[in-house]
Design a protein around this motif. Structure first.
Motif, PDB file in Angstrom:
ATOM      1  N   VAL A  73     -31.981  26.345  -4.611  1.00 14.70           N
ATOM      2  CA  VAL A  73     -30.870  25.398  -4.577  1.00 14.70           C
ATOM      3  C   VAL A  73     -29.579  26.163  -4.326  1.00 14.70           C
ATOM      4  O   VAL A  73     -29.415  27.304  -4.748  1.00 14.70           O
ATOM      5  N   LEU A  74     -28.670  25.501  -3.614  1.00 17.82           N
ATOM      6  CA  LEU A  74     -27.374  26.057  -3.248  1.00 17.82           C
ATOM      7  C   LEU A  74     -26.289  25.258  -3.949  1.00 17.82           C
ATOM      8  O   LEU A  74     -26.164  24.052  -3.727  1.00 17.82           O
ATOM      9  N   PRO A  75     -25.500  25.913  -4.820  1.00 17.53           N
ATOM     10  CA  PRO A  75     -24.401  25.183  -5.457  1.00 17.53           C
ATOM     11  C   PRO A  75     -23.287  24.904  -4.434  1.00 17.53           C
ATOM     12  O   PRO A  75     -22.982  25.743  -3.596  1.00 17.53           O
ATOM     13  N   VAL A  76     -22.704  23.706  -4.512  1.00 16.34           N
ATOM     14  CA  VAL A  76     -21.613  23.316  -3.611  1.00 16.34           C
ATOM     15  C   VAL A  76     -20.389  23.043  -4.476  1.00 16.34           C
ATOM     16  O   VAL A  76     -20.342  22.060  -5.220  1.00 16.34           O
ATOM     17  N   LYS A  77     -19.408  23.945  -4.366  1.00 21.04           N
ATOM     18  CA  LYS A  77     -18.216  23.876  -5.208  1.00 21.04           C
ATOM     19  C   LYS A  77     -17.398  22.609  -4.966  1.00 21.04           C
ATOM     20  O   LYS A  77     -17.410  22.049  -3.872  1.00 21.04           O
ATOM     21  N   LYS A  78     -16.673  22.205  -6.003  1.00 23.49           N
ATOM     22  CA  LYS A  78     -15.836  21.007  -5.928  1.00 23.49           C
ATOM     23  C   LYS A  78     -14.820  21.102  -4.799  1.00 23.49           C
ATOM     24  O   LYS A  78     -14.607  20.132  -4.064  1.00 23.49           O
ATOM     25  N   VAL A  79     -14.203  22.265  -4.626  1.00 22.35           N
ATOM     26  CA  VAL A  79     -13.200  22.427  -3.577  1.00 22.35           C
ATOM     27  C   VAL A  79     -13.822  22.223  -2.192  1.00 22.35           C
ATOM     28  O   VAL A  79     -13.197  21.636  -1.300  1.00 22.35           O
ATOM     29  N   VAL A  80     -15.060  22.652  -2.008  1.00 21.40           N
ATOM     30  CA  VAL A  80     -15.759  22.447  -0.734  1.00 21.40           C
ATOM     31  C   VAL A  80     -16.097  20.971  -0.562  1.00 21.40           C
ATOM     32  O   VAL A  80     -15.895  20.399   0.513  1.00 21.40           O
ATOM     33  N   ARG A  81     -16.614  20.347  -1.613  1.00 19.90           N
ATOM     34  CA  ARG A  81     -16.948  18.916  -1.524  1.00 19.90           C
ATOM     35  C   ARG A  81     -15.719  18.103  -1.169  1.00 19.90           C
ATOM     36  O   ARG A  81     -15.770  17.201  -0.324  1.00 19.90           O
ATOM     37  N   ALA A  82     -14.584  18.420  -1.788  1.00 15.31           N
ATOM     38  CA  ALA A  82     -13.342  17.694  -1.509  1.00 15.31           C
ATOM     39  C   ALA A  82     -12.881  17.936  -0.072  1.00 15.31           C
ATOM     40  O   ALA A  82     -12.541  16.994   0.647  1.00 15.31           O
ATOM     41  N   ALA A  83     -12.909  19.184   0.371  1.00 21.08           N
ATOM     42  CA  ALA A  83     -12.433  19.526   1.719  1.00 21.08           C
ATOM     43  C   ALA A  83     -13.307  18.910   2.804  1.00 21.08           C
ATOM     44  O   ALA A  83     -12.814  18.545   3.875  1.00 21.08           O
ATOM     45  N   GLU A  84     -14.609  18.785   2.524  1.00 23.92           N
ATOM     46  CA  GLU A  84     -15.543  18.299   3.544  1.00 23.92           C
ATOM     47  C   GLU A  84     -15.945  16.837   3.333  1.00 23.92           C
ATOM     48  O   GLU A  84     -16.790  16.322   4.059  1.00 23.92           O
ATOM     49  N   GLY A  85     -15.358  16.174   2.326  1.00 29.35           N
ATOM     50  CA  GLY A  85     -15.642  14.766   2.085  1.00 29.35           C
ATOM     51  C   GLY A  85     -17.074  14.512   1.631  1.00 29.35           C
ATOM     52  O   GLY A  85     -17.676  13.517   2.018  1.00 29.35           O
ATOM     53  N   LEU A  86     -17.607  15.405   0.819  1.00 29.12           N
ATOM     54  CA  LEU A  86     -18.991  15.288   0.344  1.00 29.12           C
ATOM     55  C   LEU A  86     -19.050  14.788  -1.093  1.00 29.12           C
ATOM     56  O   LEU A  86     -18.181  15.114  -1.902  1.00 29.12           O
ATOM     57  N   ALA A  87     -20.071  14.022  -1.384  1.00 31.65           N
ATOM     58  CA  ALA A  87     -20.350  13.553  -2.747  1.00 31.65           C
ATOM     59  C   ALA A  87     -21.864  13.501  -2.887  1.00 31.65           C
ATOM     60  O   ALA A  87     -22.599  13.674  -1.907  1.00 31.65           O
ATOM     61  N   ALA A  88     -22.338  13.240  -4.095  1.00 31.07           N
ATOM     62  CA  ALA A  88     -23.782  13.090  -4.303  1.00 31.07           C
ATOM     63  C   ALA A  88     -24.294  12.020  -3.344  1.00 31.07           C
ATOM     64  O   ALA A  88     -23.696  10.959  -3.211  1.00 31.07           O
ATOM     65  N   GLY A  89     -25.367  12.346  -2.618  1.00 33.44           N
ATOM     66  CA  GLY A  89     -25.928  11.423  -1.641  1.00 33.44           C
ATOM     67  C   GLY A  89     -25.472  11.684  -0.214  1.00 33.44           C
ATOM     68  O   GLY A  89     -26.061  11.158   0.729  1.00 33.44           O
ATOM     69  N   SER A  90     -24.430  12.497  -0.043  1.00 32.16           N
ATOM     70  CA  SER A  90     -23.948  12.834   1.306  1.00 32.16           C
ATOM     71  C   SER A  90     -24.878  13.842   1.966  1.00 32.16           C
ATOM     72  O   SER A  90     -25.434  14.710   1.300  1.00 32.16           O
ATOM     73  N   ALA A  91     -24.987  13.747   3.282  1.00 30.75           N
ATOM     74  CA  ALA A  91     -25.726  14.750   4.046  1.00 30.75           C
ATOM     75  C   ALA A  91     -24.751  15.838   4.480  1.00 30.75           C
ATOM     76  O   ALA A  91     -23.670  15.546   4.988  1.00 30.75           O
ATOM     77  N   ALA A  92     -25.123  17.088   4.254  1.00 30.59           N
ATOM     78  CA  ALA A  92     -24.277  18.214   4.624  1.00 30.59           C
ATOM     79  C   ALA A  92     -24.999  19.091   5.643  1.00 30.59           C
ATOM     80  O   ALA A  92     -26.174  19.411   5.461  1.00 30.59           O
ATOM     81  N   ARG A  93     -24.303  19.465   6.708  1.00 27.21           N
ATOM     82  CA  ARG A  93     -24.829  20.416   7.681  1.00 27.21           C
ATOM     83  C   ARG A  93     -24.445  21.810   7.191  1.00 27.21           C
ATOM     84  O   ARG A  93     -23.264  22.097   7.010  1.00 27.21           O
ATOM     85  N   ILE A  94     -25.444  22.665   6.978  1.00 24.25           N
ATOM     86  CA  ILE A  94     -25.228  23.948   6.318  1.00 24.25           C
ATOM     87  C   ILE A  94     -25.647  25.093   7.216  1.00 24.25           C
ATOM     88  O   ILE A  94     -26.710  25.058   7.831  1.00 24.25           O
ATOM     89  N   GLU A  95     -24.778  26.082   7.306  1.00 28.24           N
ATOM     90  CA  GLU A  95     -25.083  27.358   7.955  1.00 28.24           C
ATOM     91  C   GLU A  95     -25.145  28.377   6.826  1.00 28.24           C
ATOM     92  O   GLU A  95     -24.210  28.471   6.022  1.00 28.24           O
ATOM     93  N   LEU A  96     -26.225  29.126   6.775  1.00 22.46           N
ATOM     94  CA  LEU A  96     -26.474  30.032   5.659  1.00 22.46           C
ATOM     95  C   LEU A  96     -26.848  31.394   6.224  1.00 22.46           C
ATOM     96  O   LEU A  96     -27.700  31.480   7.115  1.00 22.46           O
ATOM     97  N   ILE A  97     -26.213  32.453   5.729  1.00 27.20           N
ATOM     98  CA  ILE A  97     -26.569  33.820   6.122  1.00 27.20           C
ATOM     99  C   ILE A  97     -26.877  34.586   4.847  1.00 27.20           C
ATOM    100  O   ILE A  97     -26.044  34.633   3.928  1.00 27.20           O
ATOM    101  N   VAL A  98     -28.048  35.182   4.780  1.00 26.44           N
ATOM    102  CA  VAL A  98     -28.405  35.970   3.614  1.00 26.44           C
ATOM    103  C   VAL A  98     -27.588  37.254   3.645  1.00 26.44           C
ATOM    104  O   VAL A  98     -27.509  37.938   4.669  1.00 26.44           O
ATOM    105  N   ALA A  99     -26.912  37.568   2.533  1.00 26.60           N
ATOM    106  CA  ALA A  99     -26.070  38.757   2.426  1.00 26.60           C
ATOM    107  C   ALA A  99     -26.936  39.979   2.157  1.00 26.60           C
ATOM    108  O   ALA A  99     -27.855  39.919   1.339  1.00 26.60           O
ATOM    109  N   LEU A 100     -26.661  41.049   2.855  1.00 28.85           N
ATOM    110  CA  LEU A 100     -27.395  42.295   2.633  1.00 28.85           C
ATOM    111  C   LEU A 100     -26.491  43.339   2.038  1.00 28.85           C
ATOM    112  O   LEU A 100     -25.318  43.288   2.114  1.00 28.85           O
TER     113      LEU A 100
END
Length: 100
Positions: A73-100
């Motif tokens: 699971v990926l936590p989604v911070k409140k500031v990100v949810r607010a900036a991107e207009g996301l709430a529970a039930g919203s679909a989010a397009r995610i780009e993820l890069i594993v940090a090395l």
């Protein structure tokens, strides 16, 4: 240096508990690949460090294994949810890069 890059769309959900944490669950195939490639380098609680992009928001965090959901699971911070207009039930397009 960056690890593998993944792109997917997932639904934001709210953890039912004392704190209002919001997450997305990784698709099973992506979670399986991350576990196979990076679990040996995981930190505390099996956490895997990642860089995340949702819309115009970028941040670094960790993926956490969730045995009950059989994925990471990926936590989604409140500031990100607010900036991107996301709430529970919203679909989010995610780009993820594993940090090395």
């Amino acid at each position: 240096m960056a690890g593998s890059r993944y792109s997917f769309t997932a639904e934001v959900w709210e953890h039912q508990g004392e704190a209002a944490w919001h997450f997305v669950s990784l698709p099973e195939d992506i979670a399986d690949e991350i576990e196979e490639r990076y679990a040996h380098r995981a930190g505390g609680f099996g956490a895997v460090r990642v860089h995340v992009v949702i819309g115009k928001s970028r941040w670094s965090t960790s993926l956490f294994p969730d045995k009950s959901r059989a994925t990471y699971v990926l936590p989604v911070k409140k500031v990100v949810r607010a900036a991107e207009g996301l709430a529970a039930g919203s679909a989010a397009r995610i780009e993820l890069i594993v940090a090395l």
